[in-house]
Design an enzyme around this catalytic site. Structure first.
Site, PDB file in Angstrom:
ATOM      1  N   PHE A 113     -20.340 -21.021   7.411  1.00 26.91           N
ATOM      2  CA  PHE A 113     -19.648 -19.840   6.862  1.00 26.91           C
ATOM      3  C   PHE A 113     -20.604 -19.126   6.277  1.00 26.91           C
ATOM      4  CE2 PHE A 113     -17.701 -18.466   2.934  1.00 26.91           C
ATOM      5  CZ  PHE A 113     -16.578 -17.754   3.562  1.00 26.91           C
ATOM      6  N   ARG A 114     -21.717 -19.779   5.528  1.00 24.81           N
ATOM      7  CA  ARG A 114     -22.904 -19.041   4.927  1.00 24.81           C
ATOM      8  C   ARG A 114     -23.741 -17.805   6.025  1.00 24.81           C
ATOM      9  NH1 ARG A 114     -24.154 -24.031   2.568  1.00 24.81           N
ATOM     10  NH2 ARG A 114     -25.775 -24.262   4.088  1.00 24.81           N
ATOM     11  N   GLU A 151     -13.022 -18.882  10.323  1.00 22.11           N
ATOM     12  CA  GLU A 151     -14.246 -19.826  10.095  1.00 22.11           C
ATOM     13  C   GLU A 151     -13.551 -20.698   8.758  1.00 22.11           C
ATOM     14  OE1 GLU A 151     -17.111 -22.306  10.182  1.00 22.11           O
ATOM     15  OE2 GLU A 151     -17.022 -20.702  11.471  1.00 22.11           O
ATOM     16  N   GLU A 158     -11.318 -29.191   9.944  1.00 21.51           N
ATOM     17  CA  GLU A 158     -12.384 -30.165  10.072  1.00 21.51           C
ATOM     18  C   GLU A 158     -12.219 -31.160   8.991  1.00 21.51           C
ATOM     19  OE1 GLU A 158     -16.144 -28.224  10.618  1.00 21.51           O
ATOM     20  OE2 GLU A 158     -15.880 -27.880  12.627  1.00 21.51           O
ATOM     21  N   LYS A 176     -11.513 -30.471  16.596  1.00 26.21           N
ATOM     22  CA  LYS A 176     -12.736 -29.730  16.322  1.00 26.21           C
ATOM     23  C   LYS A 176     -13.268 -28.843  17.229  1.00 26.21           C
ATOM     24  CE  LYS A 176     -14.339 -33.229  12.969  1.00 26.21           C
ATOM     25  NZ  LYS A 176     -15.043 -34.027  12.372  1.00 26.21           N
ATOM     26  N   ASP A 177     -13.177 -29.110  18.374  1.00 24.14           N
ATOM     27  CA  ASP A 177     -13.696 -28.339  19.437  1.00 24.14           C
ATOM     28  C   ASP A 177     -12.774 -27.006  19.823  1.00 24.14           C
ATOM     29  OD1 ASP A 177     -15.671 -29.968  20.221  1.00 24.14           O
ATOM     30  OD2 ASP A 177     -14.857 -30.815  21.960  1.00 24.14           O
TER      31      ASP A 177
END
Length: 210
Positions: A113-114, A151, A158, A176-177
């Site tokens: 995310f950053r 995201e 997650e 998660k995939d």
């Protein structure tokens, strides 16, 4: 003498009942209802039916309908949530604080995310300054924001999976995939949008500069 007469009378009465029964059976259609409404042996398909021993199952059905709904039933009432009691401006204030807390957690804990936030900090000013029509500008900015939205959703999935269990499991890996695939689709859509709208302008500027 009286006993013989009464016995003969009962025998003649039974013979008459047998003749009447034979007459009714010959005159009755195969699918006629042989019982009348209100009699104990009447079969009511809407309210229940009687078993082999004559016991009615209507009470059992009423007990079944009065049973409480299971937690898996979609019509079961949701459990009481003390965090859902806010209304009006109080709810909006708490929602804004929770949203800001979510942004802080995402910036602090999620490196992906950053990176995408850094990319958005570059592309959003470019999308505002590029000379395009308003619809194209909205598409440019919206595609960048869509990447951030997906995201954040992927990070929340997650976190929920890790809250349930940290052990390796096929379903956890699949979830998660799938979230990662959603982020990839959003990135591809952003790249395609910028390539189709800004790409021709960049080519035109390069040709004019050369």
């Amino acid at each position: 003498m009286r006993t013989r007469n009464s016995t003969a009378a009962r025998a003649s009465s039974g013979a008459l009942h047998a003749v009447d029964a034979d007459t009714d059976s010959t005159n009755r259609e195969p699918f006629d209802d042989v019982s009348e409404h209100g009699t104990p042996n009447h079969v009511n398909h809407a309210n229940g039916f009687r078993g082999m021993n004559g016991a009615s199952l209507e009470g059992h059905e009423s007990e079944t309908h009065n049973e409480p709904l299971s937690p898996d039933d979609p019509f079961a009432p949701l459990p009481f949530n003390p965090y859902k009691g806010n209304r009006g401006l109080t709810r909006a204030w708490h929602a804004m604080k929770n949203s800001l807390a979510g942004f802080r957690v995402a910036i602090r804990e999620e490196s992906a995310f950053r990176q995408e936030l850094t990319l958005a900090a570059i592309l959003i000013p470019c999308g505002v300054l590029v000379p395009v029509d308003p619809v194209s500008r909205v598409l440019l900015l919206g595609s960048v924001l869509l990447v951030l939205i997906v995201e954040l959703l992927n990070s929340s999935v997650e976190a929920a999976i890790d809250r349930i269990s940290l052990e390796r499991h096929e379903l956890s890996r699949r979830a998660k995939d799938l979230g990662s695939a959603a982020v990839m689709v959003a990135l591809g859509m952003c790249l395609m949008t910028w390539g189709l709208i800004v790409g021709p302008l960049v080519v035109h500027w390069v040709k004019a500069w050369l």
